[in-house]
Design a protein around this motif. Sequence first.
Motif, PDB file in Angstrom:
ATOM      1  N   UNK A  45      20.653 -47.889 -30.903  1.00 50.35           N
ATOM      2  CA  UNK A  45      20.506 -48.063 -29.463  1.00 50.35           C
ATOM      3  C   UNK A  45      19.065 -48.253 -29.020  1.00 50.35           C
ATOM      4  N   UNK A  46      18.134 -48.220 -29.955  1.00 51.86           N
ATOM      5  CA  UNK A  46      16.723 -48.275 -29.595  1.00 51.86           C
ATOM      6  C   UNK A  46      16.180 -49.684 -29.457  1.00 51.86           C
ATOM      7  N   UNK A  47      14.862 -49.749 -29.394  1.00 44.97           N
ATOM      8  CA  UNK A  47      14.142 -51.003 -29.219  1.00 44.97           C
ATOM      9  C   UNK A  47      13.118 -51.171 -30.327  1.00 44.97           C
ATOM     10  N   UNK A  48      12.737 -52.409 -30.570  1.00 45.19           N
ATOM     11  CA  UNK A  48      11.726 -52.726 -31.572  1.00 45.19           C
ATOM     12  C   UNK A  48      10.746 -53.721 -30.956  1.00 45.19           C
ATOM     13  N   UNK A  49       9.586 -53.859 -31.592  1.00 46.24           N
ATOM     14  CA  UNK A  49       8.618 -54.859 -31.159  1.00 46.24           C
ATOM     15  C   UNK A  49       8.304 -55.743 -32.358  1.00 46.24           C
ATOM     16  N   UNK A  50       8.367 -57.053 -32.133  1.00 45.62           N
ATOM     17  CA  UNK A  50       8.062 -58.028 -33.177  1.00 45.62           C
ATOM     18  C   UNK A  50       6.704 -58.641 -32.878  1.00 45.62           C
ATOM     19  N   UNK A  51       5.837 -58.656 -33.873  1.00 40.85           N
ATOM     20  CA  UNK A  51       4.520 -59.270 -33.738  1.00 40.85           C
ATOM     21  C   UNK A  51       4.532 -60.586 -34.506  1.00 40.85           C
ATOM     22  N   UNK A  52       4.329 -61.686 -33.769  1.00 40.18           N
ATOM     23  CA  UNK A  52       4.401 -63.020 -34.349  1.00 40.18           C
ATOM     24  C   UNK A  52       3.032 -63.682 -34.219  1.00 40.18           C
ATOM     25  N   UNK A  53       2.475 -64.080 -35.351  1.00 41.71           N
ATOM     26  CA  UNK A  53       1.185 -64.780 -35.345  1.00 41.71           C
ATOM     27  C   UNK A  53       1.444 -66.216 -34.885  1.00 41.71           C
ATOM     28  N   UNK A  54       0.598 -66.712 -34.002  1.00 40.03           N
ATOM     29  CA  UNK A  54       0.765 -68.074 -33.486  1.00 40.03           C
ATOM     30  C   UNK A  54       0.892 -69.063 -34.636  1.00 40.03           C
ATOM     31  N   UNK A  55       1.900 -69.915 -34.546  1.00 37.98           N
ATOM     32  CA  UNK A  55       2.129 -70.938 -35.558  1.00 37.98           C
ATOM     33  C   UNK A  55       3.030 -70.514 -36.691  1.00 37.98           C
ATOM     34  N   UNK A  56       3.392 -69.235 -36.748  1.00 39.28           N
ATOM     35  CA  UNK A  56       4.263 -68.745 -37.817  1.00 39.28           C
ATOM     36  C   UNK A  56       5.704 -68.686 -37.326  1.00 39.28           C
ATOM     37  N   UNK A  57       6.664 -69.025 -38.177  1.00 36.06           N
ATOM     38  CA  UNK A  57       8.061 -69.030 -37.746  1.00 36.06           C
ATOM     39  C   UNK A  57       8.698 -67.632 -37.704  1.00 36.06           C
ATOM     40  N   UNK A  58       8.172 -66.714 -38.492  1.00 40.21           N
ATOM     41  CA  UNK A  58       8.749 -65.376 -38.595  1.00 40.21           C
ATOM     42  C   UNK A  58       7.745 -64.323 -38.147  1.00 40.21           C
ATOM     43  N   UNK A  59       8.240 -63.170 -37.687  1.00 38.81           N
ATOM     44  CA  UNK A  59       7.313 -62.092 -37.330  1.00 38.81           C
ATOM     45  C   UNK A  59       6.542 -61.593 -38.550  1.00 38.81           C
ATOM     46  N   UNK A  60       5.296 -61.266 -38.344  1.00 36.26           N
ATOM     47  CA  UNK A  60       4.483 -60.676 -39.403  1.00 36.26           C
ATOM     48  C   UNK A  60       4.810 -59.202 -39.552  1.00 36.26           C
ATOM     49  N   UNK A  61       5.260 -58.595 -38.454  1.00 36.05           N
ATOM     50  CA  UNK A  61       5.521 -57.156 -38.439  1.00 36.05           C
ATOM     51  C   UNK A  61       6.554 -56.849 -37.369  1.00 36.05           C
ATOM     52  N   UNK A  62       7.516 -56.014 -37.709  1.00 35.64           N
ATOM     53  CA  UNK A  62       8.499 -55.529 -36.736  1.00 35.64           C
ATOM     54  C   UNK A  62       8.523 -54.011 -36.869  1.00 35.64           C
ATOM     55  N   UNK A  63       8.406 -53.327 -35.735  1.00 32.97           N
ATOM     56  CA  UNK A  63       8.390 -51.869 -35.767  1.00 32.97           C
ATOM     57  C   UNK A  63       9.125 -51.287 -34.579  1.00 32.97           C
ATOM     58  N   UNK A  64       9.385 -49.991 -34.624  1.00 34.88           N
ATOM     59  CA  UNK A  64      10.103 -49.345 -33.520  1.00 34.88           C
ATOM     60  C   UNK A  64       9.289 -49.386 -32.231  1.00 34.88           C
ATOM     61  N   UNK A  65       9.974 -49.394 -31.103  1.00 33.16           N
ATOM     62  CA  UNK A  65       9.308 -49.396 -29.810  1.00 33.16           C
ATOM     63  C   UNK A  65       9.855 -48.251 -28.976  1.00 33.16           C
ATOM     64  N   UNK A  66       9.018 -47.683 -28.157  1.00 32.28           N
ATOM     65  CA  UNK A  66       9.326 -46.492 -27.373  1.00 32.28           C
ATOM     66  C   UNK A  66      10.283 -46.799 -26.223  1.00 32.28           C
ATOM     67  N   UNK A  67      11.197 -45.870 -25.981  1.00 33.67           N
ATOM     68  CA  UNK A  67      12.100 -45.974 -24.835  1.00 33.67           C
ATOM     69  C   UNK A  67      11.333 -45.617 -23.563  1.00 33.67           C
ATOM     70  N   UNK A  68      11.763 -46.184 -22.465  1.00 31.42           N
ATOM     71  CA  UNK A  68      11.165 -45.869 -21.176  1.00 31.42           C
ATOM     72  C   UNK A  68      11.664 -44.534 -20.657  1.00 31.42           C
TER      73      UNK A  68
END
Length: 174
Positions: A45-68
Amino acid sequence: MTDPRIPTPDPADESSLTDLPKTQEPRLWRGDGWTAKVIKNEDDDGWAVAMIKDGEPEPALVGPWTMGRDKKNPKPLDVNAFNTLVKTASEFVRRHEQQLHATLHQRITVTANAARVTVSLDIVPDEEHPHALLSAHDETGELLAEVKAAPSFKLNRASAVAWAENGFGKPAER
């Protein structure tokens, strides 16, 4: 899963990578060559954050993200969080590149036939014809030998000494 709000730049056109507009939305930030996108975590039920480097098709890093505060929606991105995510993702990419370089380019110095020899193995990860170049240099840096080897060749002290003592011939395939 692509987000239609995020334009996909052409990696071959480097100018398109710098033309991406700076974005600062609660779930989407873009700047400094990176895009941070808060996404629903498919596993729970949580959230994640994907970090995508410009020009790359896939995220370089995906990690958990804090609930509000409402414990239902994600906490919005802000400048401090984005800067921390950029730093973390950049370090992750840098470590990955260093590890790949160390895997593809190995070097060892040994004593063989009473001389110091530096043996290098440079793997060429070509999709159709992968191979490696095995080379030897003397103490002054002069090239003694260079031969093509299998990309699976294992460079270690014993294999370097054996190759040098056997006259730098093509190593046997294993």
